[in-house]
Design a protein around this motif. Structure first.
Motif, PDB file in Angstrom:
ATOM      1  N   GLU A  24      31.538  30.546 -22.956  1.00  0.00           N
ATOM      2  CA  GLU A  24      30.127  30.662 -22.602  1.00  0.00           C
ATOM      3  C   GLU A  24      29.494  31.773 -23.430  1.00  0.00           C
ATOM      4  O   GLU A  24      30.147  32.771 -23.742  1.00  0.00           O
ATOM      5  N   LEU A  25      28.212  31.598 -23.755  1.00  0.00           N
ATOM      6  CA  LEU A  25      27.493  32.589 -24.541  1.00  0.00           C
ATOM      7  C   LEU A  25      26.140  32.860 -23.896  1.00  0.00           C
ATOM      8  O   LEU A  25      25.400  31.931 -23.593  1.00  0.00           O
ATOM      9  N   THR A  26      25.855  34.129 -23.644  1.00  0.00           N
ATOM     10  CA  THR A  26      24.522  34.557 -23.218  1.00  0.00           C
ATOM     11  C   THR A  26      24.014  35.576 -24.223  1.00  0.00           C
ATOM     12  O   THR A  26      24.784  36.411 -24.712  1.00  0.00           O
ATOM     13  N   ASN A  28      20.566  38.222 -25.308  1.00  0.00           N
ATOM     14  CA  ASN A  28      19.286  38.865 -25.034  1.00  0.00           C
ATOM     15  C   ASN A  28      18.680  39.273 -26.368  1.00  0.00           C
ATOM     16  O   ASN A  28      19.309  39.994 -27.144  1.00  0.00           O
ATOM     17  N   TYR A  57      27.493  23.409 -29.928  1.00  0.00           N
ATOM     18  CA  TYR A  57      26.792  24.287 -28.980  1.00  0.00           C
ATOM     19  C   TYR A  57      25.927  23.439 -28.073  1.00  0.00           C
ATOM     20  O   TYR A  57      25.161  22.592 -28.547  1.00  0.00           O
ATOM     21  N   GLY A  59      23.199  24.008 -24.982  1.00  0.00           N
ATOM     22  CA  GLY A  59      22.456  25.002 -24.223  1.00  0.00           C
ATOM     23  C   GLY A  59      21.108  25.288 -24.833  1.00  0.00           C
ATOM     24  O   GLY A  59      20.590  24.510 -25.640  1.00  0.00           O
ATOM     25  N   ASP A  62      18.971  31.247 -25.075  1.00  0.00           N
ATOM     26  CA  ASP A  62      19.602  32.457 -24.546  1.00  0.00           C
ATOM     27  C   ASP A  62      20.902  32.221 -23.783  1.00  0.00           C
ATOM     28  O   ASP A  62      21.613  33.161 -23.469  1.00  0.00           O
ATOM     29  N   TYR A  63      21.242  30.979 -23.482  1.00  0.00           N
ATOM     30  CA  TYR A  63      22.484  30.700 -22.761  1.00  0.00           C
ATOM     31  C   TYR A  63      23.008  29.332 -23.195  1.00  0.00           C
ATOM     32  O   TYR A  63      22.252  28.378 -23.338  1.00  0.00           O
ATOM     33  N   GLY A  64      24.318  29.248 -23.388  1.00  0.00           N
ATOM     34  CA  GLY A  64      24.911  27.968 -23.729  1.00  0.00           C
ATOM     35  C   GLY A  64      26.426  28.022 -23.699  1.00  0.00           C
ATOM     36  O   GLY A  64      27.028  29.031 -23.327  1.00  0.00           O
ATOM     37  N   PHE A  95      24.739  40.536 -26.244  1.00  0.00           N
ATOM     38  CA  PHE A  95      25.267  39.194 -26.009  1.00  0.00           C
ATOM     39  C   PHE A  95      26.594  39.304 -25.284  1.00  0.00           C
ATOM     40  O   PHE A  95      27.257  40.334 -25.326  1.00  0.00           O
ATOM     41  N   ASN A  96      26.945  38.233 -24.600  1.00  0.00           N
ATOM     42  CA  ASN A  96      28.226  38.171 -23.907  1.00  0.00           C
ATOM     43  C   ASN A  96      28.883  36.846 -24.272  1.00  0.00           C
ATOM     44  O   ASN A  96      28.328  35.782 -24.010  1.00  0.00           O
ATOM     45  N   SER A  98      32.166  34.858 -23.468  1.00  0.00           N
ATOM     46  CA  SER A  98      33.282  34.860 -22.512  1.00  0.00           C
ATOM     47  C   SER A  98      34.611  34.632 -23.222  1.00  0.00           C
ATOM     48  O   SER A  98      34.652  34.105 -24.332  1.00  0.00           O
TER      49      SER A  98
END
Length: 113
Positions: A24-26, A28, A57, A59, A62-64, A95-96, A98
């Motif tokens: 998962e990727l978030t 900002n 990808y 999403g 900002d999120y996907g 960014f995060n 996972s």
């Protein structure tokens, strides 16, 4: 559900040795980023970081979820390359990404196939 499944069924269900991994990727974005800059970033992200590493990808901006573009799993190396690409961008302040997790059953632990 039965745990003694045929190879064909395990492949259809993407379990055991057919488990597929992704992450998962978030993200900002920095304050004051124009829509044109955001659009350009997304285009470059999809072309360089995703397509360039053989990834897919799903999403929004900002999120996907990042997975392999074909059947299979994202490798730790591909995940690291994506992380390095994101770290080099000034459009993203945070960014995060996972750890690798099961694409089809995120609650399942990663198996050692």
């Amino acid at each position: 559900m039965a745990t003694n499944r045929s190879r064909r069924l395990r492949k259809k269900l993407c379990v055991d040795e057919f488990q597929e991994l992704g992450c998962e990727l978030t993200m900002n974005f920095r304050e004051g980023l124009s829509q044109a800059e955001a659009d350009q970033f997304v285009d470059q992200f999809l072309l360089e970081a995703i397509d360039g590493n053989g990834l897919g990808y799903v999403g929004g901006e900002d999120y996907g979820f990042v997975c392999l573009s074909k059947r299979g799993s994202v490798s730790e190396e591909q995940r690291s390359q994506l992380e390095a690409w994101l770290k080099g961008r000034n459009e993203v302040v945070e960014f995060n990404l996972s750890p690798l997790l099961d694409v089809w059953y995120p609650e399942n632990p990663i198996g050692k196939a």
